[in-house]
Design a protein around this motif. Structure first.
Motif, short mmCIF file in Angstrom:
data_model
loop_
_atom_site.label_atom_id
_atom_site.label_comp_id
_atom_site.label_asym_id
_atom_site.label_seq_id
_atom_site.Cartn_x
_atom_site.Cartn_y
_atom_site.Cartn_z
N PRO A 48 0.80 -1.23 0.00
CA PRO A 48 0.00 0.00 0.00
C PRO A 48 0.83 1.28 0.00
O PRO A 48 0.33 2.34 -0.34
CB PRO A 48 -0.81 -0.11 1.29
N ASP A 49 2.10 1.20 0.40
CA ASP A 49 2.91 2.40 0.56
C ASP A 49 3.99 2.52 -0.51
O ASP A 49 4.36 1.54 -1.16
CB ASP A 49 3.57 2.42 1.94
N LEU A 50 4.53 3.71 -0.64
CA LEU A 50 5.61 4.01 -1.57
C LEU A 50 6.93 3.79 -0.83
O LEU A 50 7.17 4.40 0.21
CB LEU A 50 5.49 5.46 -2.02
N SER A 51 7.79 2.93 -1.37
CA SER A 51 9.07 2.67 -0.72
C SER A 51 10.05 3.82 -0.97
O SER A 51 9.88 4.61 -1.90
CB SER A 51 9.68 1.36 -1.23
N ALA A 52 11.09 3.89 -0.17
CA ALA A 52 12.13 4.91 -0.36
C ALA A 52 12.81 4.76 -1.71
O ALA A 52 13.11 5.76 -2.38
CB ALA A 52 13.16 4.83 0.77
N ASP A 53 13.03 3.53 -2.16
CA ASP A 53 13.64 3.30 -3.47
C ASP A 53 12.73 3.78 -4.60
O ASP A 53 13.19 4.38 -5.57
CB ASP A 53 13.97 1.82 -3.67
N GLU A 54 11.44 3.51 -4.48
CA GLU A 54 10.49 3.97 -5.49
C GLU A 54 10.44 5.49 -5.52
O GLU A 54 10.41 6.10 -6.59
CB GLU A 54 9.09 3.41 -5.22
N ARG A 55 10.42 6.09 -4.34
CA ARG A 55 10.39 7.55 -4.25
C ARG A 55 11.61 8.15 -4.95
O ARG A 55 11.50 9.08 -5.75
CB ARG A 55 10.34 8.00 -2.80
N GLN A 56 12.79 7.60 -4.68
CA GLN A 56 14.02 8.10 -5.29
C GLN A 56 13.98 7.91 -6.81
O GLN A 56 14.39 8.80 -7.56
CB GLN A 56 15.25 7.42 -4.70
N ALA A 57 13.51 6.77 -7.28
CA ALA A 57 13.42 6.52 -8.72
C ALA A 57 12.49 7.53 -9.39
O ALA A 57 12.78 8.03 -10.48
CB ALA A 57 12.94 5.09 -8.98
N ARG A 66 8.03 14.79 -17.70
CA ARG A 66 6.78 15.09 -17.00
C ARG A 66 6.07 13.78 -16.72
O ARG A 66 5.79 13.02 -17.66
CB ARG A 66 5.93 15.98 -17.91
N LEU A 67 5.80 13.49 -15.46
CA LEU A 67 5.17 12.23 -15.06
C LEU A 67 3.78 12.49 -14.49
O LEU A 67 3.62 13.34 -13.61
CB LEU A 67 6.00 11.51 -14.00
N ILE A 68 2.82 11.73 -14.97
CA ILE A 68 1.47 11.71 -14.40
C ILE A 68 1.29 10.31 -13.85
O ILE A 68 1.22 9.34 -14.59
CB ILE A 68 0.38 11.99 -15.45
N LEU A 69 1.28 10.20 -12.53
CA LEU A 69 1.17 8.88 -11.89
C LEU A 69 -0.25 8.71 -11.38
O LEU A 69 -0.74 9.53 -10.61
CB LEU A 69 2.17 8.77 -10.75
N THR A 70 -0.90 7.64 -11.81
CA THR A 70 -2.24 7.32 -11.35
C THR A 70 -2.14 6.06 -10.50
O THR A 70 -1.39 5.15 -10.82
CB THR A 70 -3.20 7.08 -12.53
N THR A 71 -2.87 6.03 -9.41
CA THR A 71 -2.78 4.87 -8.53
C THR A 71 -3.97 4.81 -7.58
O THR A 71 -4.62 5.81 -7.33
CB THR A 71 -1.46 4.91 -7.72
N THR A 72 -4.20 3.62 -7.08
CA THR A 72 -5.21 3.42 -6.03
C THR A 72 -4.57 3.36 -4.65
O THR A 72 -5.27 3.20 -3.65
CB THR A 72 -5.99 2.11 -6.27
N ARG A 73 -3.25 3.48 -4.57
CA ARG A 73 -2.54 3.37 -3.29
C ARG A 73 -2.88 4.52 -2.35
O ARG A 73 -3.03 5.66 -2.78
CB ARG A 73 -1.03 3.33 -3.51
N ARG A 74 -2.95 4.23 -1.07
CA ARG A 74 -3.35 5.24 -0.09
C ARG A 74 -2.37 6.41 0.00
O ARG A 74 -2.77 7.52 0.32
CB ARG A 74 -3.57 4.61 1.27
N TRP A 75 -1.09 6.18 -0.28
CA TRP A 75 -0.13 7.28 -0.21
C TRP A 75 -0.46 8.37 -1.22
O TRP A 75 -0.09 9.53 -1.04
CB TRP A 75 1.30 6.80 -0.42
N ALA A 76 -1.17 8.03 -2.30
CA ALA A 76 -1.51 9.01 -3.32
C ALA A 76 -2.40 10.12 -2.77
O ALA A 76 -2.35 11.25 -3.24
CB ALA A 76 -2.19 8.34 -4.51
#
Length: 115
Positions: A48-57, A66-76
């Motif tokens: 459910p969460d964004l990892s530190a590695d994903e955040r850095q990437a 330009r990134l548009i990230l769509t997600t159902t994850r609660r961190w969004a």
């Protein structure tokens, strides 16, 4: 659904690509460095969460495109406090198409007509 987004954005004159993972985003940007990337790289993940590695990437990718990230994850829902970079817009799913278009238009200097 991704094909619909691509068609709508291309009709708006925007070069766009969709990707299913952070690795695919890297590969797509090598071929289309000016494209806006629409992605839900977590669609296959159960975390459910964004990892530190994903955040850095994401921060590193946002420096290139330009990134548009769509997600159902609660961190969004709390993405404003994530410091992902100026080139990143997070849109929780389900999203409104008008909201997505506003996000893409947010950075017109990175947009160019699709071929």
């Amino acid at each position: 659904m991704a094909w619909l987004l691509v068609e709508v954005l291309r009709d708006e004159g925007i070069e766009v690509t969709t990707c299913a993972s952070l690795e695919e985003i890297n590969a797509a940007l090598r071929e289309h460095p000016q494209a806006v990337v629409v992605s839900d790289p977590w669609s296959r993940s159960v975390r459910p969460d964004l990892s530190a590695d994903e955040r850095q990437a994401i921060v590193e990718l946002a420096a290139r495109a330009r990134l548009i990230l769509t997600t159902t994850r609660r961190w969004a829902l709390q993405s404003d406090g994530l410091s992902l970079g100026d080139g990143v817009t997070v849109i929780p799913k389900p999203f409104d198409l008008d909201e997505l278009l506003r996000a893409v238009r947010h950075s017109p200097d990175l947009l160019q007509a699709s071929a």
